[in-house]
Design an enzyme around this catalytic site. Sequence first.
Site, PDB file in Angstrom:
ATOM      1  N   SER A 301       1.081  -1.091  -0.087  1.00  0.00           N
ATOM      2  CA  SER A 301       0.034   0.133  -0.031  1.00  0.00           C
ATOM      3  C   SER A 301       0.853   1.239  -0.015  1.00  0.00           C
ATOM      4  O   SER A 301       1.859   1.357  -0.922  1.00  0.00           O
ATOM      5  CB  SER A 301      -0.929  -0.071   1.178  1.00  0.00           C
ATOM      6  N   HIS A 443      -7.565  -5.711   0.919  1.00  0.00           N
ATOM      7  CA  HIS A 443      -6.476  -5.152   0.975  1.00  0.00           C
ATOM      8  C   HIS A 443      -5.570  -5.321   2.157  1.00  0.00           C
ATOM      9  O   HIS A 443      -5.771  -5.254   3.328  1.00  0.00           O
ATOM     10  CB  HIS A 443      -6.813  -3.482   1.152  1.00  0.00           C
TER      11      HIS A 443
HETATM   12  C1  GCU Z   1      -5.184   4.705   2.146  1.00  0.00           C
HETATM   13  C2  GCU Z   1      -4.803   5.407   0.992  1.00  0.00           C
HETATM   14  C3  GCU Z   1      -4.088   4.544  -0.078  1.00  0.00           C
HETATM   15  C4  GCU Z   1      -3.030   3.734   0.658  1.00  0.00           C
HETATM   16  C5  GCU Z   1      -3.685   3.148   2.124  1.00  0.00           C
HETATM   17  C6  GCU Z   1      -2.698   2.332   2.644  1.00  0.00           C
HETATM   18  O1  GCU Z   1      -6.341   3.984   1.680  1.00  0.00           O
HETATM   19  O2  GCU Z   1      -5.651   6.185   0.243  1.00  0.00           O
HETATM   20  O3  GCU Z   1      -3.224   5.304  -1.106  1.00  0.00           O
HETATM   21  O4  GCU Z   1      -2.387   2.902  -0.176  1.00  0.00           O
HETATM   22  O5  GCU Z   1      -4.386   4.085   2.901  1.00  0.00           O
HETATM   23  O6  GCU Z   1      -1.518   2.673   2.848  1.00  0.00           O
HETATM   24  O7  GCU Z   1      -3.062   1.250   3.471  1.00  0.00           O
END
Ligand code: GCU
Length: 463
Positions: A301, A443
């Site tokens: 992420s 995610h």
């Molecule tokens: C949020 C953000 C993302 C990121 C994520 C993370 O959702 O909007 O861009 O990748 O956090 O780091 O878990």
Amino acid sequence: MIMKHKWHVRPARRPFVTRRLLTAALASSMTMVGIFSNNLSFNSANAQSLLGKADTGADTEIRTTESAGWQADAKLVAALQARSNHPFNYDEAAVPDYELPDVLGAATEDFTAAQWPDRRAALLEQFRGHVYGRRPQVTPEVFFEYEAAAFDPTGGKAIGKRVRCRIRLGEREFAFPFLIYTPRQSQQSASPEPMPLVVLINNREFPDPQTMSPEASGFWPVGLLIDAGFATAVFHTSDVDPDRADGYEQGIRGFFAENAPRGDESWGSLSAWGWAASRVLDFALKYENIDPQRTAVVGHSRGGKTALWAAAEDPRFQIAYANESGCGGAALSRRRYGETIARITSAFPHWFCPKLTTYSDQEDRLPVDQHQLIALLAPRSVYVASAAEDLWADPRGEYLSIVEAAPAFELLGKTSITDSSMPPLDQPRHVGATGYHIRPGKHNLTRHDWQYFLQFAESQFAE
Ligand code: GCU
């Protein structure tokens, strides 16, 4: 069936091979001072959790070939589109027309490999100036301090160390901790072989080795890595630069700048975290028996965005693995699918250089797009991964970035993924220097992702 937007995918100029690898268990001179102060910092990961389990999706609007490649689940898309408080696009048919900036630049036709270093340097400068920011020009003194042995969660297979990286500018000092584990057995022979290394940029809770079981941590499965013969190191992002909009003065950026206000092109936290990954690599290459040709940087992420940029800035990383890195990572910004520049720069203004904000809702004005970030890694290896329920990160946009980066790999004599239709769910596609998978679920960075990644890393390092 109308393909509304232009995918500027070139027809493959040479045959490519798709290898589908199914899951298989994979299987000094340091200064010694001080007592380890466990500089724990908890980052409540702002993970985007998107609805419940997805059904098998009906085909919707876009097909470039008849292949059974992954498609976003139609019910999930409909549910996300219906959220009135969440005005982002998840509908492939509503992706705007876009034209990507060229990887090789204007003179594409007679471009030669000898011209790539200049082209690469120009691209790198554009990413610095418009997206991630420029790192400080001063070179600090860097020291490593061995603090303690780290508890071995593998039951004796690893040697673990807690180390502190101390950065000094004149009289001032900044420090951050990291952990490093090496496989015990491979280092005990009379002439031990240099080991491959994986540096994980950890944006989750700092792993506590005392409570970490080799099976439990999918995010950093030390046991899996050690069993595969890899050394592995980890640091926490917030220990380097706090993951908060108001954390500038407490982090490495404020330290370097003596808290002077940020300029338009000054580095953001992602770049600062990537810089820290390079310091961990400095340590490993200097004080551990690491093979410099077998080094990888991994992140999930925001950590995945960082991994790509870390490897763009530091060519010593031979593989970058970006897990569900989304906007500002592998996903093409011009698709405006899921998270957008406007949203990411307002929610996380500290991640990028301030100038990126000026491209909010004007992605087409950006001089670069994220496929060029992938291209900056060529001819080294890059692996991108997505999760089927993580539409916020735009899996198709993440995949297409690799496809669109193909001219750089081809120019430099490497094969890479060029098929514009995505592989089916949970069937990794590894082609030449590039790899991709989309797994079921939400995610997260899981053991499943690591297994696919290790297969890829082993194939790259075997070459
Ligand atoms: C949020 C953000 C993302 C990121 C994520 C993370 O959702 O909007 O861009 O990748 O956090 O780091 O878990």
